[in-house]
Scaffold this motif. Structure first.
Motif: not given
Length: 102
Positions: A70-71, A74-76, A79
């Motif tokens: 998920a991170a 999201a290119r987070d 995170q």
């Protein structure tokens, strides 16, 4: 997930590495790829030791992989760092615990 449902530790460990291998083209980092492959035997033994003693922990790794995916999607970056740190710490804790119990 199939290896988790069967509680097949060897397959689960190999599936974990296959997840990392699937990311190689996206990372486009030959050094990272070489490092993971070089560490594969030692990391596999550590995972196997930890999971053999505590099979219920497989679910934690699945949850961490889901959070990492998920991170990444999201290119987070913060995170991703948090999840990878948690993954490394949990792996370390499991191995130390397994060695202590052995």
């Amino acid at each position: 997930v199939d290896s988790y449902e069967r509680q097949d530790i060897s397959a689960f460990v190999e599936d974990s590495f296959n997840v990392m291998r699937a990311a190689y083209p996206f990372a486009d980092n030959p050094y990272l790829q070489e490092t993971v492959e070089s560490l594969h035997p030692a990391m596999s033994r550590a995972y196997y030791l930890a999971l053999e003693q505590r099979k219920a922990e497989m679910s934690e790794f699945l949850e961490l992989f889901e959070r990492l995916l998920a991170a990444v999607l999201a290119r987070d970056l913060p995170q991703i760092r948090i999840v990878l740190t948690a993954y490394a710490q949990r792996s370390c804790d499991l191995v130390i615990s397994a060695l202590t119990d052995a």
